[in-house]
Motif scaffolding. Structure first.
Motif, PDB file in Angstrom:
ATOM      1  N   ARG A 189      36.966   6.833  28.684  1.00 33.62           N
ATOM      2  CA  ARG A 189      37.252   8.120  27.918  1.00 33.62           C
ATOM      3  C   ARG A 189      38.188   9.014  28.672  1.00 33.62           C
ATOM      4  O   ARG A 189      38.073   9.218  30.132  1.00 33.62           O
ATOM      5  N   ARG A 190      38.953   9.806  28.142  1.00 36.10           N
ATOM      6  CA  ARG A 190      39.596  10.767  28.623  1.00 36.10           C
ATOM      7  C   ARG A 190      39.232  12.165  28.119  1.00 36.10           C
ATOM      8  O   ARG A 190      38.911  12.425  26.957  1.00 36.10           O
ATOM      9  N   ILE A 191      39.302  13.287  28.756  1.00 33.63           N
ATOM     10  CA  ILE A 191      39.001  14.365  28.779  1.00 33.63           C
ATOM     11  C   ILE A 191      39.971  15.456  29.381  1.00 33.63           C
ATOM     12  O   ILE A 191      40.144  15.249  30.897  1.00 33.63           O
ATOM     13  N   ARG A 192      40.318  16.604  28.650  1.00 33.41           N
ATOM     14  CA  ARG A 192      41.206  17.688  29.552  1.00 33.41           C
ATOM     15  C   ARG A 192      40.232  18.074  30.598  1.00 33.41           C
ATOM     16  O   ARG A 192      39.097  18.457  30.503  1.00 33.41           O
ATOM     17  N   VAL A 193      40.937  18.579  31.902  1.00 38.54           N
ATOM     18  CA  VAL A 193      39.967  19.108  32.982  1.00 38.54           C
ATOM     19  C   VAL A 193      39.566  20.321  32.267  1.00 38.54           C
ATOM     20  O   VAL A 193      38.265  20.837  32.728  1.00 38.54           O
ATOM     21  N   ALA A 194      40.265  21.263  31.769  1.00 31.70           N
ATOM     22  CA  ALA A 194      39.610  22.626  31.126  1.00 31.70           C
ATOM     23  C   ALA A 194      38.724  22.474  30.066  1.00 31.70           C
ATOM     24  O   ALA A 194      37.742  23.334  30.259  1.00 31.70           O
ATOM     25  N   ASP A 195      38.064  21.195  29.871  1.00 32.78           N
ATOM     26  CA  ASP A 195      37.116  20.862  29.086  1.00 32.78           C
ATOM     27  C   ASP A 195      35.833  20.244  29.788  1.00 32.78           C
ATOM     28  O   ASP A 195      34.855  19.942  29.478  1.00 32.78           O
ATOM     29  N   PHE A 196      36.275  19.644  30.986  1.00 33.87           N
ATOM     30  CA  PHE A 196      35.452  18.694  31.717  1.00 33.87           C
ATOM     31  C   PHE A 196      34.478  19.469  32.529  1.00 33.87           C
ATOM     32  O   PHE A 196      33.245  19.199  32.432  1.00 33.87           O
ATOM     33  N   VAL A 197      34.872  20.487  33.106  1.00 32.66           N
ATOM     34  CA  VAL A 197      33.983  21.627  33.852  1.00 32.66           C
ATOM     35  C   VAL A 197      33.545  22.550  32.703  1.00 32.66           C
ATOM     36  O   VAL A 197      34.181  23.366  32.006  1.00 32.66           O
ATOM     37  N   ILE A 198      32.273  22.354  32.558  1.00 30.56           N
ATOM     38  CA  ILE A 198      31.657  23.477  31.647  1.00 30.56           C
ATOM     39  C   ILE A 198      30.588  24.556  31.985  1.00 30.56           C
ATOM     40  O   ILE A 198      30.326  25.422  31.198  1.00 30.56           O
ATOM     41  N   GLY A 199      30.646  24.820  33.088  1.00 32.60           N
ATOM     42  CA  GLY A 199      29.875  25.761  33.850  1.00 32.60           C
ATOM     43  C   GLY A 199      29.965  25.722  35.186  1.00 32.60           C
ATOM     44  O   GLY A 199      30.461  24.680  35.815  1.00 32.60           O
ATOM     45  N   ALA A 200      29.201  26.651  35.774  1.00 34.06           N
ATOM     46  CA  ALA A 200      29.251  26.665  37.196  1.00 34.06           C
ATOM     47  C   ALA A 200      28.045  25.441  38.024  1.00 34.06           C
ATOM     48  O   ALA A 200      27.103  25.472  37.699  1.00 34.06           O
ATOM     49  N   GLY A 201      28.999  24.455  38.250  1.00 41.34           N
ATOM     50  CA  GLY A 201      28.211  23.297  38.798  1.00 41.34           C
ATOM     51  C   GLY A 201      27.871  22.252  37.436  1.00 41.34           C
ATOM     52  O   GLY A 201      27.463  21.250  37.867  1.00 41.34           O
ATOM     53  N   LEU A 202      28.525  22.543  36.505  1.00 43.45           N
ATOM     54  CA  LEU A 202      28.194  21.834  35.229  1.00 43.45           C
ATOM     55  C   LEU A 202      29.624  20.997  34.887  1.00 43.45           C
ATOM     56  O   LEU A 202      30.452  21.598  34.766  1.00 43.45           O
ATOM     57  N   LYS A 203      29.450  19.574  34.569  1.00 38.90           N
ATOM     58  CA  LYS A 203      30.371  19.174  34.003  1.00 38.90           C
ATOM     59  C   LYS A 203      30.044  18.052  32.895  1.00 38.90           C
ATOM     60  O   LYS A 203      28.790  17.718  32.695  1.00 38.90           O
ATOM     61  N   ASP A 204      31.027  17.624  31.976  1.00 46.28           N
ATOM     62  CA  ASP A 204      30.866  16.674  31.230  1.00 46.28           C
ATOM     63  C   ASP A 204      30.881  15.356  31.432  1.00 46.28           C
ATOM     64  O   ASP A 204      31.835  14.556  31.398  1.00 46.28           O
TER      65      ASP A 204
ATOM     66  N   PRO B   3      36.818  27.088  33.961  1.00 45.98           N
ATOM     67  CA  PRO B   3      38.189  27.209  33.929  1.00 45.98           C
ATOM     68  C   PRO B   3      38.630  27.580  32.597  1.00 45.98           C
ATOM     69  O   PRO B   3      38.014  27.095  31.477  1.00 45.98           O
ATOM     70  N   PHE B   4      39.169  28.878  32.316  1.00 45.68           N
ATOM     71  CA  PHE B   4      39.814  29.362  30.899  1.00 45.68           C
ATOM     72  C   PHE B   4      41.241  29.229  31.146  1.00 45.68           C
ATOM     73  O   PHE B   4      41.943  29.731  32.054  1.00 45.68           O
ATOM     74  N   ARG B   5      42.055  28.398  30.269  1.00 47.45           N
ATOM     75  CA  ARG B   5      43.232  28.146  30.062  1.00 47.45           C
ATOM     76  C   ARG B   5      43.882  28.861  28.852  1.00 47.45           C
ATOM     77  O   ARG B   5      43.449  28.146  27.702  1.00 47.45           O
ATOM     78  N   LEU B   6      44.534  29.775  28.893  1.00 50.96           N
ATOM     79  CA  LEU B   6      44.932  30.327  27.773  1.00 50.96           C
ATOM     80  C   LEU B   6      46.770  30.125  27.648  1.00 50.96           C
ATOM     81  O   LEU B   6      47.375  30.162  28.383  1.00 50.96           O
ATOM     82  N   TRP B   7      46.962  29.423  26.535  1.00 53.48           N
ATOM     83  CA  TRP B   7      48.416  29.133  26.026  1.00 53.48           C
ATOM     84  C   TRP B   7      48.935  30.067  25.010  1.00 53.48           C
ATOM     85  O   TRP B   7      48.291  30.428  24.023  1.00 53.48           O
ATOM     86  N   PHE B   8      50.135  30.557  25.241  1.00 51.34           N
ATOM     87  CA  PHE B   8      51.036  31.458  24.357  1.00 51.34           C
ATOM     88  C   PHE B   8      52.205  30.508  24.069  1.00 51.34           C
ATOM     89  O   PHE B   8      53.157  30.190  24.919  1.00 51.34           O
ATOM     90  N   PRO B   9      52.471  30.718  22.568  1.00 44.19           N
ATOM     91  CA  PRO B   9      53.863  30.107  22.458  1.00 44.19           C
ATOM     92  C   PRO B   9      55.121  30.780  23.049  1.00 44.19           C
ATOM     93  O   PRO B   9      56.118  30.201  23.024  1.00 44.19           O
ATOM     94  N   LEU B  10      55.020  32.100  23.160  1.00 45.23           N
ATOM     95  CA  LEU B  10      56.038  33.070  23.746  1.00 45.23           C
ATOM     96  C   LEU B  10      55.249  33.686  24.678  1.00 45.23           C
ATOM     97  O   LEU B  10      54.170  34.345  24.372  1.00 45.23           O
TER      98      LEU B  10
END
Length: 274
Positions: free
Chosen positions: A140-155, A215-222
């Motif tokens: 299975r595949r998962i984005r890194v930004a979603d893989f780490v879900i907390g301090a020391g926690l991962k999916d 991690p928090f990844r914020l994307w802006f179209p502009l």
């Protein structure tokens, strides 16, 4: 440190039923740094023979979980990709000796899930995708930004293995900016912010790590204005999401993250930006 509860170390190439007390062994720099009383058996990944870094035909980059920090740094220095300087910047954020660089792995840093993990910062900022393998061989595949879900926690399910992280070609062609803050000259990151500007559509992604529990990844179209960026960060990162430990209080981490994010926005979006 001796792990005196571990009774057996096995070659990970030999399929063996997973049981409680098992763990994957990569570089071992964290595993052997403190007691692990729950562990009874380790599966050594060092002989898997995975290519550390593989350039794919589509321009994407696959980084094996067993790729060491030294190997990734070397690739970054040789690469002609526009985002290549970010590799060395994140490797240097370890502030570790050459011994650690030659043993610590990219996969180990991600699977520890620590807020200050710079490989999390690097791969999340470049929109990396983890490839995970279950005990039955399914993937299975998962984005890194979603893989780490907390301090020391991962999916990551019991016995599941992080095989690699793939960085898309589009991200590697982007212009990047890096900022890091620490309470000490050679201290652990208290805030690490990365900006990625896409030359194709002008979009901007801002990724905050170390200051936050994940991690928090914020994307802006502009590219946003200063207030828009600040409001977006405050809206995405809640009060409980700012990390709190000896390396920085939440209020300080928030202040630094907002300040560094604005510096990055200005660097990447001013008229004089190259």
């Amino acid at each position: 440190m001796d792990l005196n509860t571990v009774r057996e170390v096995r070659d990970a190439r030999v399929r063996t039923p997973w049981q409680p007390g098992d763990a994957w062994l990569g570089g071992g720099t964290f595993l052997f740094s403190e007691p692990q009383p729950r562990l009874r058996r380790l599966f050594d990944l060092s002989r898997m023979g995975w290519e550390p870094v593989t350039q794919r035909a589509d321009g994407s980059l696959e980084i094996a979980a067993t790729c060491t920090i030294a190997e990734l740094s070397g690739h970054g220095r040789r690469s002609a990709a526009r985002a290549a300087p970010l590799f060395e910047q994140c490797c240097r954020a370890f502030l570790a000796s050459f011994k650690i660089w030659n043993m610590a792995t990219v996969g180990g840093n991600l699977c520890n899930g620590l807020p200050a993990g710079p490989m999390i910062s690097l791969t999340a900022a470049l929109d990396g995708v983890c490839l995970l393998q279950a005990q039955d061989g399914s993937l299975r595949r998962i984005r890194v930004a979603d893989f780490v879900i907390g301090a020391g926690l991962k999916d990551l399910a019991e016995g599941e293995l992080l095989r690699s992280v793939t960085l898309p070609a589009r991200s590697l062609a982007c212009r990047t900016a890096f900022r890091q803050a620490s309470l000490y000259g050679l201290g652990r990151s208290g805030a690490l912010v990365i900006g990625v500007l896409d030359p194709q559509d002008g979009s901007l992604a801002v990724t905050v790590t170390a200051a936050t529990v994940r991690p928090f990844r914020l994307w802006f179209p502009l590219p946003p204005g200063a207030q828009e960026l600040r409001d977006a960060l405050d809206g995405a990162v809640g009060d409980a999401d700012w990390f709190d430990d000896i390396h920085g209080l939440p209020a300080w981490r928030r202040h630094m993250a907002l300040r560094l994010a604005e510096e990055i926005r200005h660097e990447l979006t001013t008229d004089g930006a190259r």
